[in-house]
Design an enzyme around this catalytic site. Structure first.
Site, PDB file in Angstrom:
ATOM      1  N   HIS A 127       0.795  -1.222   0.000  1.00  0.00           N
ATOM      2  CA  HIS A 127       0.000   0.000   0.000  1.00  0.00           C
ATOM      3  C   HIS A 127       0.823   1.265   0.000  1.00  0.00           C
ATOM      4  O   HIS A 127       0.345   2.304  -0.460  1.00  0.00           O
ATOM      5  CB  HIS A 127      -1.032  -0.037   1.108  1.00  0.00           C
ATOM      6  CG  HIS A 127      -2.286  -0.625   0.565  1.00  0.00           C
ATOM      7  ND1 HIS A 127      -2.459  -1.979   0.458  1.00  0.00           N
ATOM      8  CD2 HIS A 127      -3.344  -0.049  -0.016  1.00  0.00           C
ATOM      9  CE1 HIS A 127      -3.617  -2.191  -0.134  1.00  0.00           C
ATOM     10  NE2 HIS A 127      -4.180  -1.049  -0.432  1.00  0.00           N
TER      11      HIS A 127
ATOM     12  N   CYS B  70      -9.378  -1.480 -14.900  1.00  0.00           N
ATOM     13  CA  CYS B  70      -8.803  -0.532 -13.935  1.00  0.00           C
ATOM     14  C   CYS B  70      -7.504  -1.009 -13.276  1.00  0.00           C
ATOM     15  O   CYS B  70      -7.071  -0.426 -12.298  1.00  0.00           O
ATOM     16  CB  CYS B  70      -9.819  -0.163 -12.864  1.00  0.00           C
ATOM     17  SG  CYS B  70     -10.257  -1.544 -11.809  1.00  0.00           S
TER      18      CYS B  70
HETATM   19  C1  PEP Z   1      -6.737  -4.948  -9.550  1.00  0.00           C
HETATM   20  O1  PEP Z   1      -6.616  -6.021  -8.963  1.00  0.00           O
HETATM   21  O2  PEP Z   1      -6.420  -4.780 -10.733  1.00  0.00           O
HETATM   22  C2  PEP Z   1      -7.240  -3.770  -8.833  1.00  0.00           C
HETATM   23  C3  PEP Z   1      -7.513  -2.663  -9.488  1.00  0.00           C
HETATM   24  O3  PEP Z   1      -7.378  -3.838  -7.490  1.00  0.00           O
HETATM   25  P1  PEP Z   1      -6.148  -3.775  -6.450  1.00  0.00           P
HETATM   26  O4  PEP Z   1      -4.923  -3.417  -7.214  1.00  0.00           O
HETATM   27  O5  PEP Z   1      -6.539  -2.777  -5.432  1.00  0.00           O
HETATM   28  O6  PEP Z   1      -6.138  -5.188  -5.943  1.00  0.00           O
END
Ligand code: PEP
Ligand code: MG
Length: 743
Positions: free
Chosen positions: A361, A674
């Site tokens: 994070h 995304c």
């Molecule tokens: C993903 O897994 O592509 C996503 C956008 O979520 P995170 O990166 O927060 O797991």
């Protein structure tokens, strides 16, 4: 240790101190020290080997070995007994050196006549500096007291090295922290930055390792330990009522009250060290053990490390706040949590971590801020000093510490070129993204903080395609209250001024562990109890979050999606839960969203094969490419070893994307992408060619992605990908790059 030895040891340390105080060249000091040690320990040989570079040791002074071998004899880490001491960071004590495993004969030294060998590492907080050796003709093992005494001397040598006492001619005696260093790490966030180092944990400098007043030092140590214990007790009182936190602090407290830890430090003071040198000696020993420890022990040793740091800061008065944050700070740390990084704020020019992983994070925060981030830059925390000039090349994952003029000039040229590119992107900020063959691509941005929202206008994003809601949970010590969340979500929607914002419900588990959640020991956290699985099994927090999201909308349109849906039922169940909250809000007389869209994140391959009913039931689908890719290739997104092994442009992965798009189209359901790959121009281009018409990415990527899309013909790109597939290629990348070059 017995008192008789204490006096010997103290006498020797006092002489070392005198050597340090003398006006002399580094070489003279080293020569004096080997004489002192050999005399004091009544051995035939004493030698000092110092690190010439990270992998090589050089004999820098000797009494007893062939003088011509000084600055000639060199060995690599792990080579010979000396090299083994350095590599393993533990002492070797043997009565019969030539018969000991690893012995290597160095003819120029004439050491074959010496049977007994004792080598101890000269190290400082995990940094290898050299090896101190004594040898004797007589075949005997050195006593425990002698080993201990030599370790104490090695500790003082390490401090003297750090203070520059041995600076002289030649590589091994060059000044420390003065050379240009190039460190290679891993890209955490692209971009380049020039600035000065700001150490998150400044190196504590011990200017006086040797004490004149052992009694006084004992009092200082005990007072500091008492103060430390009080502060830990206070932490415990503050955490009362929170069981998980209490457990963690209890373990911490156990160390603070450890008798054996205190006793070892008292012994070190008895032997002639000052209180701070004693703390550091034990900390260095613990760090050396940490490397080979199992994960449980490593955590305990990390507690000890933290306590030692606190003690050192108390004893020396040198603290985190003692260096003000400069304007052009590049933060350098071993590792950092998202909360600590958030405290620094966006002022940072760049971040370099010795550890850290791309999926962590802290990396998400740096990415959200578009701050160049290099991870796993081994050696950075020991090489860098606060205030050192530093260049961070986030694109290549490279760091130049104390660069020379040539490197700096080349780097600045690159920065200037990037600046020009940014200006080019600024000129297309308000241009609609329509490809050369007429396809309209929606450009959305990812966010996770209120502070991200100004980027909406700056980047030209058409909305927020993914708002990660975890950060507000991760950076607090307790679960945020509903009222607090309503406020935050409201501010996000207000800042978006009517542009769509898609909130993703809490996605925790795997690497995202809430500080107040009892960590569940899972063999495979990425495949474990995470995201929607937690949300559905323990719906309390999710329900509260959904209420907050609905209230924040306050009658405005609202878009909410659920993470990590692996099968249709999970989505239906989550959606029911949300619908029930809408009914409840209405019954309570609160305004409900004028238009509520409920979506699912497609992050596991299974969902691509879900019944058609799923694609019809979802109001929209967002492909979470980071997770989807990790599960498609069974390659951990946080494991640097395997993360880059599989190309996103692998034709199988692109087929999966095309298939998802086709299923969404058949159901008339909008779909977006995304994951991080949406922000990489070539990848984004291929996704668009596979039929995706909405991409959500870091704000800083919108310019470069739009720039390539505006000039592209998607039909042609798709043909190139299809041709690669038909030709039996594994990845479409070579053909795509060739195609782009030819245009
Ligand atoms: C993903 O897994 O592509 C996503 C956008 O979520 P995170 O990166 O927060 O797991
Ligand atoms: Mg994900």
């Amino acid at each position: 240790m017995p008192k008789s030895k204490d006096t010997d040891s103290r006498k020797l340390l006092r002489r070392l101190k005198a050597v340090m105080a003398e006006e002399a060249q580094g070489q003279e000091r080293l020569d004096r020290i080997v004489d002192l040690v050999a005399d004091s320990m009544r051995t035939d040989v004493c030698s000092i080997y110092l690190n010439r570079d990270a992998d090589t040791l050089e004999l820098c002074a000797t009494r007893g070995l062939n003088a011509d071998a000084v600055h000639v004899t060199r060995m690599r880490l792990g080579e010979g007994l000396v090299g083994r001491v350095a590599r393993r960071r533990v002492s070797i004590n043997t009565a019969n050196a030539p018969a000991t495993r690893g012995f290597r004969y160095m003819p120029e030294t004439g050491e074959e006549v010496f049977s007994a060998f004792l080598g101890v590492p000269v190290q400082r907080l995990g940094e290898r500096l050299g090896v101190l050796v004594v040898q004797s003709r007589e075949a005997r093992e050195y006593s425990e007291d002698e080993v201990y005494a030599l370790e104490v001397v090695a500790m003082v040598l390490a401090e003297m090295t750090e203070l520059g006492a041995f600076v002289g001619e030649g590589e091994a005696l060059r000044p420390r922290h003065a050379q240009q260093v190039l460190l290679r790490g891993v890209t955490g966030q692209e971009g380049s930055a020039e600035g000065v180092v700001h150490l998150h944990d400044p190196r504590v400098v011990i200017t006086n390792p040797v004490s004149d007043d052992p009694e006084g030092e004992l009092v200082r140590l005990r007072e500091a330990v008492d103060a430390l214990r009080l502060s830990v007790d206070k932490m415990l009182t503050q955490a009362s009522g929170d069981r998980e936190q209490t457990e963690v602090i209890e373990a911490f407290r156990m160390f603070a009250y450890s008798r054996s830890w205190l006793r070892r430090m008292e012994d070190d003071i008895d032997a002639g060290l000052t209180a701070e040198a004693a703390v550091e000696k034990e900390q260095t020993a613990a760090r050396a053990r940490m490397r080979d420890a199992d994960p449980y022990l490593r955590d305990r040793l990390a507690d000890l490390d933290d306590l030692s740091n606190r003690l050192l800061r108390m004893l020396t008065g040198q603290g985190r706040d003692s260096v003000a944050l400069p304007d052009n700070a590049v933060l350098v740390a071993r590792n950092i949590g998202p909360g600590e990084l958030l405290e620094y704020g966006r002022k940072l020019r760049g971040v370099v971590l010795e550890e850290g992983s791309v999926g962590s994070h802290a990396a998400v925060v740096a990415r959200a801020w578009a701050i160049p981030l290099v991870l796993q830059a081994e050696g950075i925390t020991t090489e860098a000093l606060s205030g050192d000039p530093i260049l961070v090349d986030g694109d290549q994952g490279v760091v130049h510490l104390r660069p020379d003029d040539m490197v700096t000039a080349a780097f600045r040229e690159k920065l200037a070129m990037q600046e020009q590119a940014q200006q080019r992107y600024a000129s297309i900020r308000d241009t609609e993204c329509v490809t050369a063959d007429g396809h309209r691509i929606e450009m959305m941005m990812n966010a996770g903080l209120i502070a991200d929202l100004p980027s909406l206008a700056g980047s030209g994003a058409e909305g927020v395609g993914l708002f990660r809601t975890e950060l507000q949970f991760l950076t607090r010590n307790t679960v945020p209250k509903r009222g607090q969340l309503v406020e935050i979500y409201k501010r996000v929607l207000d800042a978006a001024r009517g542009l769509p914002v898609t909130f993703r419900t809490l996605d925790i588990g795997s690497d995202k562990v809430l500080p107040y959640m009892k960590p569940t020991e899972e063999p495979n956290p990425a495949l474990g109890w995470r995201a929607i699985r937690v949300g559905l099994d323990r719906p309390g927090v999710m329900r509260m979050q959904l209420q907050a999201l609905l209230r924040a909308a306050d009658g405005r349109p609202s878009r909410i999606m659920f993470p990590f849906i692996a099968q249709m039922e999970e989505f239906l169940e989550a959606r029911d839960l949300l619908v029930r909250q809408v009914e409840r809000e209405a019954a309570l007389g609160h305004a409900v969203p004028s238009d509520l869209k409920i979506g699912a994140m497609l992050e596991t391959p299974s969902l691509a094969f879900a019944p058609g009913r799923f694609f019809e039931a979802a109001d929209f689908i967002s492909i979470g490419g980071n997770d989807l890719k990790q599960f498609f290739f069974a390659a951990d997104r946080e494991n640097e070893r395997v993360r880059k092994r599989y190309d996103t442009l692998n034709v199988s992965f692109l087929s999966l994307i095309a298939q998802i798009v086709a299923r969404c189209e058949a159901a008339g359901t909008p779909v977006s992408f995304c994951g991080e790959d949406a922000g990489r121009p070539v990848e984004a281009l291929c996704f668009a060619a596979m039929g995706l018409r909405c991409l959500s990415m870091r704000p800083a990527s919108i310019g470069p992605v739009k720039h390539i899309l505006l000039r592209s013909n998607l039909a042609e790109v798709r043909d190139v990908i299809e041709a690669s597939r038909e030709a039996g290629e594994q990845s479409a990348r070579p053909a795509i790059m060739e195609y782009l070059r030819s245009r």
